[in-house]
Design a protein around this motif. Structure first.
Motif, mmCIF file in Angstrom:
data_model
loop_
_atom_site.group_PDB
_atom_site.id
_atom_site.type_symbol
_atom_site.label_atom_id
_atom_site.label_comp_id
_atom_site.label_asym_id
_atom_site.label_seq_id
_atom_site.Cartn_x
_atom_site.Cartn_y
_atom_site.Cartn_z
ATOM 1 N N PRO A 1 0.798 -1.228 0.000
ATOM 2 C CA PRO A 1 0.000 0.000 0.000
ATOM 3 C C PRO A 1 0.828 1.274 0.000
ATOM 4 O O PRO A 1 0.282 2.366 -0.004
ATOM 5 N N ASP A 2 2.169 1.130 0.000
ATOM 6 C CA ASP A 2 3.039 2.295 0.033
ATOM 7 C C ASP A 2 4.338 1.970 -0.702
ATOM 8 O O ASP A 2 4.583 0.826 -1.105
ATOM 9 N N GLN B 1 -1.068 -6.531 5.121
ATOM 10 C CA GLN B 1 -1.395 -5.266 4.449
ATOM 11 C C GLN B 1 -2.508 -5.408 3.422
ATOM 12 O O GLN B 1 -2.849 -4.433 2.750
ATOM 13 N N GLU C 1 -5.718 -5.661 3.455
ATOM 14 C CA GLU C 1 -6.879 -4.771 3.540
ATOM 15 C C GLU C 1 -6.492 -3.350 3.152
ATOM 16 O O GLU C 1 -7.283 -2.636 2.520
ATOM 17 N N ASP C 2 -5.291 -2.935 3.499
ATOM 18 C CA ASP C 2 -4.835 -1.600 3.113
ATOM 19 C C ASP C 2 -4.701 -1.494 1.588
ATOM 20 O O ASP C 2 -5.024 -0.452 0.997
ATOM 21 N N ASN D 1 -8.205 -1.249 0.160
ATOM 22 C CA ASN D 1 -8.746 0.105 0.338
ATOM 23 C C ASN D 1 -8.080 1.099 -0.608
ATOM 24 O O ASN D 1 -8.730 2.030 -1.101
#
Length: 358
Positions: free
Chosen positions: A124-125, A169, A171-172, A175
């Motif tokens: 996610p990052d 991660q 779920e992140d 999203n």
């Protein structure tokens, strides 16, 4: 001799092809099934051979064609290939890491008739994604590619390979896919082939596998995204189990990509074509089922002994062979082959113990 029950023989209705148009890539992903690098790689199909293949496919079927790699945008004639397939009535889609998608590339993608792009995000990052992809700046490059596709009006989805590195991660990432405006989120459970053999210890446990697929199923009732689990045939067993338990609870209307699938589709409704023209059940099950430079695609699809084996569910061994969900799941044939050397063996990462066949 007792004849085989016909319900155990899958039809060979071709619905989807993943076609590795090139093995060249600008990244160096930890989990790459092809161990792709910049290349060049010898033996790739010429433009003319690509057109002939699309002619052959369109002569008997209209499957989704996934142009993949490597990184397909590194192939100079990629838009010619996509346009040719589109004119043949084939649904052309493309799988990319997104880092090469400039405004110009996004416009050419739309103009060539490509209907959807999948972009892989495995974190996610930047820190998590870049470490997975092996190149600093890959995350920002993918996000910029997504913005360029959105400006050009090209539909996109997010693909995520799940390992122990990013399981916490997921779920992140899901999203993030929503915030980016993706049409779908497809999750892939790691199969330790190619470069991924070096991270076989990062496969999630059977129990985490089950929990993740149940979480994904629960999301399907409220998600604004189209959700699909790949290399995770147990998902379809879970769907059938839970539908019985939760009568009256309905999922969102399914799209054609959902309704046409089952667990392991390799050899029955799906196949993979390598950059050199080798036809395989899937990209992770690297067994030569025929070479396009020697035989026509239709001949290979209809007559490959490996494909015929995979269509005959009565040949499956171990608990897959006696499972009442064999028609909707079938176990991951690539995972069975990679771990035990037998593509008909039972799925090694399934916790379910079969009951009596219905």
């Amino acid at each position: 001799m007792t004849p085989k029950k016909s319900f155990l023989i899958l039809p060979n209705t071709l619905r989807m092809i993943a076609w590795e148009v090139t093995r060249m890539c600008n990244l160096s992903c930890l989990h790459c099934r092809a161990s792709s690098e910049r290349g060049p790689y010898e033996g790739e199909l010429t433009t003319g051979e690509c057109f002939s293949l699309l002619d052959d496919i369109a002569s008997f079927s209209t499957p989704v064609i996934i142009l993949t790699g490597g990184e397909p945008y590194l192939r100079e004639d990629i838009f010619e290939i996509a346009s040719y397939g589109d004119r043949k009535g084939l649904r052309m889609v493309l799988a990319t890491n997104g880092t090469l998608v400039t405004d110009e590339i996004a416009e050419k993608t739309r103009e060539s008739g490509i209907k959807r792009i999948s972009i892989s995000l495995d974190g996610p990052d930047a820190d998590s994604h870049d470490s997975f992809r092996g190149v600093s700046g890959a995350f920002e490059g993918s996000l910029q590619g997504i913005e360029n596709l959105k400006k050009a009006g090209v539909e996109f989805q997010i693909n995520t390979t799940i390992t122990r590195l990013n399981l916490h991660q997921i779920e992140d990432i899901y999203n993030l896919a929503i915030r980016l405006g993706a049409a779908g989120h497809h999750i892939f459970l790691l199969v330790p082939t190619g470069r991924a053999r070096e991270m076989a210890d990062q496969e999630i446990s059977s129990e985490d596998y089950e929990r993740t697929l149940n979480w994904f199923y629960e999301k399907s009732f409220t998600s604004p995204l189209q959700l699909k689990a790949t290399c995770a045939p147990q998902y379809y067993r879970i769907v059938h189990q839970r539908k019985k338990e939760e009568r009256g609870k309905t999922q969102k209307e399914e799209t054609p990509l959902h309704t046409m699938t089952r667990g392991c589709m390799g050899g029955s409704s799906f196949c993979f074509i390598s950059h050199t023209g080798q036809v395989q059940p899937c990209g992770f099950l690297e067994i030569n089922c025929g070479q396009l430079k020697e035989k026509g695609f239709l001949d290979i699809w209809n007559n490959s002994p490996v494909f015929r084996d995979l269509r005959d569910l009565s040949l499956l061994e171990g608990k897959c062979g006696r499972c009442e969900f064999v028609k909707v799941c079938g176990g991951c044939r690539a995972r069975a082959y990679e771990i035990g050397g037998n593509y008909l063996a039972e799925e090694p990462f399934c916790v379910y113990e079969p009951g009596e066949k219905n």
